[in-house]
Motif scaffolding. Structure first.
Motif, PDB file in Angstrom:
ATOM      1  N   MET A  86       0.698  -0.553  -0.260  1.00 48.58           N
ATOM      2  CA  MET A  86       0.134   0.121  -0.184  1.00 48.58           C
ATOM      3  C   MET A  86       1.199   1.363  -0.027  1.00 48.58           C
ATOM      4  SD  MET A  86      -2.959  -0.800   0.414  1.00 48.58           S
ATOM      5  CE  MET A  86      -4.201  -3.082   0.019  1.00 48.58           C
ATOM      6  N   ASP A  87       2.341   1.035  -0.269  1.00 51.27           N
ATOM      7  CA  ASP A  87       3.701   2.118  -0.014  1.00 51.27           C
ATOM      8  C   ASP A  87       2.842   3.653  -0.417  1.00 51.27           C
ATOM      9  OD1 ASP A  87       3.955   1.236   2.493  1.00 51.27           O
ATOM     10  OD2 ASP A  87       6.081   0.257   1.716  1.00 51.27           O
ATOM     11  N   ASP A  88       2.258   3.332  -1.750  1.00 52.58           N
ATOM     12  CA  ASP A  88       1.801   4.302  -3.236  1.00 52.58           C
ATOM     13  C   ASP A  88       0.602   5.313  -2.707  1.00 52.58           C
ATOM     14  OD1 ASP A  88       3.981   2.815  -4.758  1.00 52.58           O
ATOM     15  OD2 ASP A  88       2.506   2.031  -6.246  1.00 52.58           O
ATOM     16  N   LEU A  89       0.455   5.107  -1.947  1.00 55.66           N
ATOM     17  CA  LEU A  89      -0.516   5.490  -1.121  1.00 55.66           C
ATOM     18  C   LEU A  89      -0.419   7.078   0.139  1.00 55.66           C
ATOM     19  CD1 LEU A  89      -3.201   3.801   0.360  1.00 55.66           C
ATOM     20  CD2 LEU A  89      -3.847   5.220  -1.976  1.00 55.66           C
ATOM     21  N   ILE A  90       1.255   6.736   0.338  1.00 55.75           N
ATOM     22  CA  ILE A  90       1.209   7.604   1.176  1.00 55.75           C
ATOM     23  C   ILE A  90       1.591   9.148   0.605  1.00 55.75           C
ATOM     24  CG2 ILE A  90       3.582   7.633   2.826  1.00 55.75           C
ATOM     25  CD1 ILE A  90       4.398   4.808   2.499  1.00 55.75           C
ATOM     26  N   PRO A  91       2.542   9.286  -0.060  1.00 51.75           N
ATOM     27  CA  PRO A  91       2.801  10.295  -0.735  1.00 51.75           C
ATOM     28  C   PRO A  91       1.297  11.180  -0.695  1.00 51.75           C
ATOM     29  CG  PRO A  91       3.851   8.688  -2.357  1.00 51.75           C
ATOM     30  CD  PRO A  91       3.376   8.367  -1.177  1.00 51.75           C
ATOM     31  N   LEU A  92       0.196  10.524  -1.581  1.00 53.28           N
ATOM     32  CA  LEU A  92      -1.341  10.598  -2.245  1.00 53.28           C
ATOM     33  C   LEU A  92      -1.592  11.643  -0.392  1.00 53.28           C
ATOM     34  CD1 LEU A  92      -2.361   8.443  -4.913  1.00 53.28           C
ATOM     35  CD2 LEU A  92      -1.397  10.708  -4.736  1.00 53.28           C
ATOM     36  N   VAL A 118      -4.659  14.033   2.641  1.00 53.36           N
ATOM     37  CA  VAL A 118      -5.837  13.170   3.765  1.00 53.36           C
ATOM     38  C   VAL A 118      -5.433  14.096   4.671  1.00 53.36           C
ATOM     39  CG1 VAL A 118      -6.244  10.976   4.533  1.00 53.36           C
ATOM     40  CG2 VAL A 118      -6.206  11.487   2.354  1.00 53.36           C
ATOM     41  N   HIS A 119      -6.211  14.372   5.691  1.00 57.45           N
ATOM     42  CA  HIS A 119      -5.885  15.298   6.894  1.00 57.45           C
ATOM     43  C   HIS A 119      -6.169  13.572   8.441  1.00 57.45           C
ATOM     44  CE1 HIS A 119      -9.811  16.005   8.549  1.00 57.45           C
ATOM     45  NE2 HIS A 119     -10.023  16.629   7.415  1.00 57.45           N
ATOM     46  N   ALA A 120      -7.242  12.825   7.754  1.00 59.21           N
ATOM     47  CA  ALA A 120      -7.627  11.589   8.878  1.00 59.21           C
ATOM     48  C   ALA A 120      -7.656  10.412   8.377  1.00 59.21           C
ATOM     49  CB  ALA A 120      -7.980  12.144  10.171  1.00 59.21           C
ATOM     50  N   MET A 121      -7.515   9.001   7.898  1.00 55.05           N
ATOM     51  CA  MET A 121      -8.267   8.112   8.370  1.00 55.05           C
ATOM     52  C   MET A 121      -8.556   7.471   8.754  1.00 55.05           C
ATOM     53  SD  MET A 121      -5.170   6.627   5.448  1.00 55.05           S
ATOM     54  CE  MET A 121      -5.286   4.857   5.156  1.00 55.05           C
ATOM     55  N   VAL A 122      -9.978   6.509   8.977  1.00 61.21           N
ATOM     56  CA  VAL A 122     -11.098   5.246   9.345  1.00 61.21           C
ATOM     57  C   VAL A 122     -10.541   3.777   8.808  1.00 61.21           C
ATOM     58  CG1 VAL A 122     -12.609   4.279  10.469  1.00 61.21           C
ATOM     59  CG2 VAL A 122     -12.297   6.851  10.311  1.00 61.21           C
ATOM     60  N   THR A 123      -9.641   3.437   9.081  1.00 66.33           N
ATOM     61  CA  THR A 123      -9.519   1.623   8.714  1.00 66.33           C
ATOM     62  C   THR A 123      -9.854   0.732   8.909  1.00 66.33           C
ATOM     63  OG1 THR A 123      -7.507   1.112   9.937  1.00 66.33           O
ATOM     64  CG2 THR A 123      -7.088   2.622   8.408  1.00 66.33           C
ATOM     65  N   PHE A 124     -10.142  -0.073   8.408  1.00 66.55           N
ATOM     66  CA  PHE A 124     -11.373  -1.551   8.682  1.00 66.55           C
ATOM     67  C   PHE A 124     -10.491  -2.657   7.579  1.00 66.55           C
ATOM     68  CE2 PHE A 124     -13.094   1.402   5.758  1.00 66.55           C
ATOM     69  CZ  PHE A 124     -13.537   0.506   4.499  1.00 66.55           C
ATOM     70  N   ASN A 156      -3.141   1.491   8.334  1.00 68.93           N
ATOM     71  CA  ASN A 156      -2.274   2.123   9.598  1.00 68.93           C
ATOM     72  C   ASN A 156      -0.751   2.413   9.562  1.00 68.93           C
ATOM     73  OD1 ASN A 156      -5.218   1.957  11.049  1.00 68.93           O
ATOM     74  ND2 ASN A 156      -4.616  -0.043  12.153  1.00 68.93           N
ATOM     75  N   ALA A 157      -0.700   1.059   9.556  1.00 67.13           N
ATOM     76  CA  ALA A 157       1.153   1.856   8.605  1.00 67.13           C
ATOM     77  C   ALA A 157       0.604   3.097   7.780  1.00 67.13           C
ATOM     78  CB  ALA A 157       1.563   0.246   8.236  1.00 67.13           C
ATOM     79  N   VAL A 158       0.058   2.895   6.138  1.00 69.75           N
ATOM     80  CA  VAL A 158      -0.320   4.200   5.128  1.00 69.75           C
ATOM     81  C   VAL A 158       0.070   5.842   6.507  1.00 69.75           C
ATOM     82  CG1 VAL A 158      -0.880   5.396   3.775  1.00 69.75           C
ATOM     83  CG2 VAL A 158      -0.909   2.760   3.472  1.00 69.75           C
ATOM     84  N   ALA A 159      -0.772   5.578   7.117  1.00 70.68           N
ATOM     85  CA  ALA A 159      -1.951   6.751   7.889  1.00 70.68           C
ATOM     86  C   ALA A 159      -0.349   6.526   8.601  1.00 70.68           C
ATOM     87  CB  ALA A 159      -2.671   6.842   8.672  1.00 70.68           C
ATOM     88  N   GLU A 160       0.560   5.866   9.450  1.00 75.21           N
ATOM     89  CA  GLU A 160       1.781   6.520  10.624  1.00 75.21           C
ATOM     90  C   GLU A 160       2.891   7.213   9.404  1.00 75.21           C
ATOM     91  OE1 GLU A 160       2.343   2.885  11.837  1.00 75.21           O
ATOM     92  OE2 GLU A 160       0.852   3.148  13.338  1.00 75.21           O
ATOM     93  N   LYS A 161       2.949   6.607   8.477  1.00 76.56           N
ATOM     94  CA  LYS A 161       3.943   7.111   7.635  1.00 76.56           C
ATOM     95  C   LYS A 161       3.867   8.168   7.066  1.00 76.56           C
ATOM     96  CE  LYS A 161       5.516   2.442   6.120  1.00 76.56           C
ATOM     97  NZ  LYS A 161       5.939   1.268   5.366  1.00 76.56           N
ATOM     98  N   ALA A 162       2.398   8.857   6.680  1.00 75.67           N
ATOM     99  CA  ALA A 162       1.498   9.938   5.846  1.00 75.67           C
ATOM    100  C   ALA A 162       2.001  11.128   7.092  1.00 75.67           C
ATOM    101  CB  ALA A 162       0.694  10.135   5.187  1.00 75.67           C
ATOM    102  N   GLY A 163       2.084  10.611   8.493  1.00 77.62           N
ATOM    103  CA  GLY A 163       1.651  12.116  10.018  1.00 77.62           C
ATOM    104  C   GLY A 163       0.730  11.948   9.640  1.00 77.62           C
ATOM    105  N   ILE A 164      -0.501  10.827   9.926  1.00 74.72           N
ATOM    106  CA  ILE A 164      -2.005  11.530  10.130  1.00 74.72           C
ATOM    107  C   ILE A 164      -2.538  10.629  10.829  1.00 74.72           C
ATOM    108  CG2 ILE A 164      -2.164  12.591   7.716  1.00 74.72           C
ATOM    109  CD1 ILE A 164      -3.894  10.277   7.402  1.00 74.72           C
ATOM    110  N   PRO A 165      -3.714  11.391  11.583  1.00 75.29           N
ATOM    111  CA  PRO A 165      -4.414  10.306  12.406  1.00 75.29           C
ATOM    112  C   PRO A 165      -4.829   9.588  12.164  1.00 75.29           C
ATOM    113  CG  PRO A 165      -5.088  12.546  12.823  1.00 75.29           C
ATOM    114  CD  PRO A 165      -4.017  12.493  11.908  1.00 75.29           C
TER     115      PRO A 165
END
Length: 454
Positions: free
Chosen positions: A362-368, A373-379, A387-396
């Protein structure tokens, strides 16, 4: 419909039901075949099998008995989703039984013109636009295929002067033999369904089957912005009709100075379209090419593109709640599709993402995500990857059980002016039978939230 004799008094096994299997079985029965249907769902819970049995068609349910193929079947019509690694399919292959998918059967009985569309992303929107443009211009066109309307049902009612506009998946294309569209469209090719095809080479080969029966009298519309297409075009005998959002040299359908053009003629301003995103400019250019090659006038094209607001589950606007716009993009079953959706908006996004784990990066999502995106909800199964994408992007981010429980969490994380976007970047099969049901659950949850906020 052509009254072909190919299947008369021939034993045919329909493997797997769903809408395609049911309609194939009924059509074969009408053509005089000796039809047996085999579906793994148990009979008591299988309304489709029950209905076919009531029609006098033999059904075997609950499992796939390989020994069934000892009964001298002469043809197999396979559900597109069943892989060729399935033991039933492998045995049929070893016995030399011809294996087709339902669109091939539909084409065999069809007396209509065919336009066929495939691609990793955008094929449903492009198919829909082509059909709308043809009908707007006074042609009679029928959408069919992977768009959710069985081609075998459409082929029986479409006349010789009508057009079948068929969306064809890579799964369906693997099972065609004679299907020959006068106009074929390849929207793009990214990495998708590699768990089914085995590798990218086989996936690309499946997509290219859409042009395998075309001749120099036919047209193959291709995305010229992708360098790979320039090489793939050499495999086709059809006339290549390139489209390009970047105005690549040689493109007949192109975005030029903000205008949608065909053969250099301006048709309309791209920003007059109702559907958002640069990807939809590409879809529109592909559709324009197919429409113009079919004799559609510019006014009809403009009328469609200025009022079409999108296909359900594909960046579909749902509603606005307290200045937050909610969009359903449940069809985004891979990273590429989700990337397209994220890029479609200039406003800040709260992203709902997750689903079936196909063990893809999912790493290609990180820069986008970091940019938009300023927040994510995962499931779902891929929640930890998201969650790892959000962490690497620095967003909650917050992890929850499913799409339904994600909606109130996403709303709570949003601000006025935000886009709340379901674009899962994963298939739905970990929790839902298909992406449509996942999207419907999202829509219902959003509507329930809207009621509670009134």
């Amino acid at each position: 419909m052509l009254e072909i004799k190919t299947y008369q008094n021939k034993k045919v096994l329909v493997l797997g039901l769903g809408m395609s299997g049911v309609n194939a079985a009924r059509l074969l029965n009408k053509l005089g075949a000796l039809v047996t249907v085999n579906d793994k769902q148990k009979f008591d819970d299988n309304k489709q099998a029950q209905a076919l049995l009531a029609d006098g068609i033999k059904v075997i349910t609950g499992y796939h008995p390989v020994e069934l193929l000892d009964e001298n079947f002469e043809y197999m019509v396979k559900n597109p989703g069943i892989p060729y690694s399935n033991p039933m399919v492998q045995k049929a292959q070893s016995l030399g039984i011809p294996i087709i998918t339902e669109p091939e059967l539909a084409y065999q009985v069809s007396q209509s013109h065919w336009i066929a569309t495939t691609g990793s992303n955008g094929k449903t929107t492009t198919t829909t636009l082509i059909g709308l443009m043809l009908n707007e211009a006074g042609h009679k066109a029928y959408d069919a295929g992977n768009i959710g309307i069985p081609a075998s049902a459409v082929a029986q009612k479409a006349g010789k002067d009508d057009t079948v506009v068929a969306e064809l998946s890579s799964f369906q294309l693997c099972g065609i033999k004679t299907l020959h569209p006068h106009i074929a469209v390849l929207t793009n090719i990214y990495e998708a369904h590699l768990d089914w095809h085995g590798d990218r080479e086989h996936y690309v080969a499946a997509k290219m089957r859409i042009t395998m029966n075309q001749t120099p009298d036919d047209y193959f519309i291709m995305n010229w912005d992708l360098p790979e297409m320039h090489e793939l075009a050499k495999q086709s005998k059809a006339q290549i009709v390139p489209f390009s959002r970047k105005n690549i040299a040689g493109a007949r359908s192109a975005l030029i100075d903000g205008w949608l053009c065909f053969d250099g003629e301006r048709i309309m301003k791209a920003d007059a379209m109702q559907i958002p995103g640069t990807h939809n400019i590409e879809n529109a250019l592909a559709a324009i090419a197919a429409a113009k090659l079919s004799g559609v006038d510019n006014a009809s094209i403009v009328a469609v593109l200025t009022r079409f607001t999108g296909v359900k589950h594909r960046i579909q606007y749902v509603t606005t709640i307290n200045d937050r716009k909610f969009y359903n993009d449940s069809k985004a079953t891979n990273v590429e599709a989700a990337s397209v959706a994220i890029n479609a908006f200039t406003q800040p996004i709260v992203l709902l993402a997750g689903g079936l784990d196909r063990h893809l990066s999912m790493d290609d999502l990180i820069p986008l995500v970091k940019a938009h995106v300023h927040a994510m909800v995962t499931f779902g199964e891929t929640a930890e990857l998201m969650n790892a994408v959000a962490e690497k992007a620095g967003i909650p981010y917050q992890q929850t059980e499913n799409v339904k429980t994600a909606v109130p969490l996403a709303y709570a994380a949003s601000k006025p002016g935000d886009i709340v976007l379901l674009s899962p970047a994963a298939a739905s099969w970990d929790q839902f039978p298909n992406f449509e049901i996942r999207g419907d659950v999202f829509i219902d949850a959003v509507n329930a939230l809207a009621e509670s906020e009134e």
